[in-house]
Write an enzyme that holds these catalytic residues in place. Structure first.
Site, PDB file in Angstrom:
ATOM      1  N   HIS A 104      12.453  -2.344  11.180  1.00 30.59           N
ATOM      2  CA  HIS A 104      12.400  -1.097  10.402  1.00 30.59           C
ATOM      3  C   HIS A 104      11.977  -1.378   8.952  1.00 30.59           C
ATOM      4  CE1 HIS A 104      13.840   2.831   8.788  1.00 30.59           C
ATOM      5  NE2 HIS A 104      14.186   2.082   7.753  1.00 30.59           N
ATOM      6  N   GLU A 105      12.573  -2.416   8.344  1.00 29.43           N
ATOM      7  CA  GLU A 105      12.216  -2.744   6.952  1.00 29.43           C
ATOM      8  C   GLU A 105      10.751  -3.196   6.870  1.00 29.43           C
ATOM      9  OE1 GLU A 105      14.100  -1.626   4.818  1.00 29.43           O
ATOM     10  OE2 GLU A 105      15.899  -1.419   6.046  1.00 29.43           O
ATOM     11  N   HIS A 108       8.542  -0.302   6.479  1.00 27.44           N
ATOM     12  CA  HIS A 108       8.359   0.139   5.089  1.00 27.44           C
ATOM     13  C   HIS A 108       7.288  -0.699   4.381  1.00 27.44           C
ATOM     14  CE1 HIS A 108      11.433   3.125   5.105  1.00 27.44           C
ATOM     15  NE2 HIS A 108      12.438   2.290   5.283  1.00 27.44           N
ATOM     16  N   HIS A 112       3.826   0.632   2.742  1.00 26.79           N
ATOM     17  CA  HIS A 112       3.426   0.299   1.375  1.00 26.79           C
ATOM     18  C   HIS A 112       2.002  -0.235   1.344  1.00 26.79           C
ATOM     19  CE1 HIS A 112       4.089  -2.316  -2.440  1.00 26.79           C
ATOM     20  NE2 HIS A 112       3.600  -1.143  -2.758  1.00 26.79           N
TER      21      HIS A 112
HETATM   22 ZN    ZN Z   1      14.358   2.619   5.795  1.00 27.32          ZN
END
Ligand code: ZN
Length: 233
Positions: A104-105, A108, A112
């Protein structure tokens, strides 16, 4: 209460209590779900760090560092530092919960890199949301003290930045989880029961953001009621 729109009991406190209960339940749910799937190790024994590196490299990202951070569910990706921080329960772990959170990270980090618009908007709105959450009540109270309702309404307006911030957080979080689960499945990192477990963990985490938005909307309703109720007096 001292808002002066009625006598004695401020019933709008109920809105705050409902919000607190909903947020509390969502938080309890994510902790329980995480605890359950942190006991389920992926059968290949791949660690969260290996998964994170694999996903980042597959996306052509080589300048993001992976660090360890203290705490529970403190995992996050920092776009300004280009650091992916994994908490004690995730860093180097092999549970399907840990792999889900790490992926999940990475979602991100990929957002980005791609310049995903909701993430940009969310990052840009952080200062406004902070101002809104810190000064809205003081501005409303100052409006009451001065007996000047338009000032209290400015306080409400400032608080809508907090609502907007939490609203824009939803697509960012949902998209990161969707990316994570897609990659974990496509690259056959997690399959069957393991993938279902990671999905449940990320769904529980997503619910906490929905609960936070709902709680903030209840707080906004309370402000509107208090300010308008006062005006009618
Ligand atoms: Zn998150």
């Amino acid at each position: 209460m001292y808002y002066g729109y009625g006598y004695g009991y401020d019933w709008t406190v109920i809105l705050v209590l409902i919000g607190a209960a909903i947020s509390g339940l969502a938080s309890l749910n994510v902790r329980r779900t995480y605890a359950k799937y942190s006991k389920l190790r992926n059968y290949r024994g791949i660690t969260s760090n290996e998964v994170a590196e694999h996903i980042l490299h597959a996306a052509g990202i080589y300048d993001v560092r992976i660090e360890r951070i203290r705490g529970n569910l403190t995992d996050h990706y920092s776009p300004t530092e280009k650091v992916l921080r994994l908490s004690d329960a995730v860093y180097g772990q092999t549970s399907v919960a840990a792999l889900g959170v790490a992926a999940h990270e990475c979602g991100h980090a990929i957002q980005h890199q791609e310049g995903y618009a909701p993430l940009k908007l969310r990052s840009a709105s952080v200062p406004l949301a902070n101002i809104g959450s810190w000064v809205s009540w003081p501005v409303i109270l100052l409006g009451f003290i001065l007996g000047y309702t338009p000032l209290a309404q400015v306080g409400i307006f400032l608080f809508t930045f907090v609502v907007a911030f939490q609203l824009i957080t939803l697509p960012v979080e949902f998209d990161a989880s969707a990316r994570a689960l897609r990659i974990l499945e496509q690259d056959r990192i997690l399959e069957g029961e393991e993938h279902a477990g990671a999905t449940k963990v990320l769904q529980a985490a997503a619910l906490t953001y929905v609960a936070a938005l709902f709680t903030t909307i209840l707080q906004l309703l309370r402000m509107v009621y208090i300010v308008n109720g006062r005006r009618r007096d």
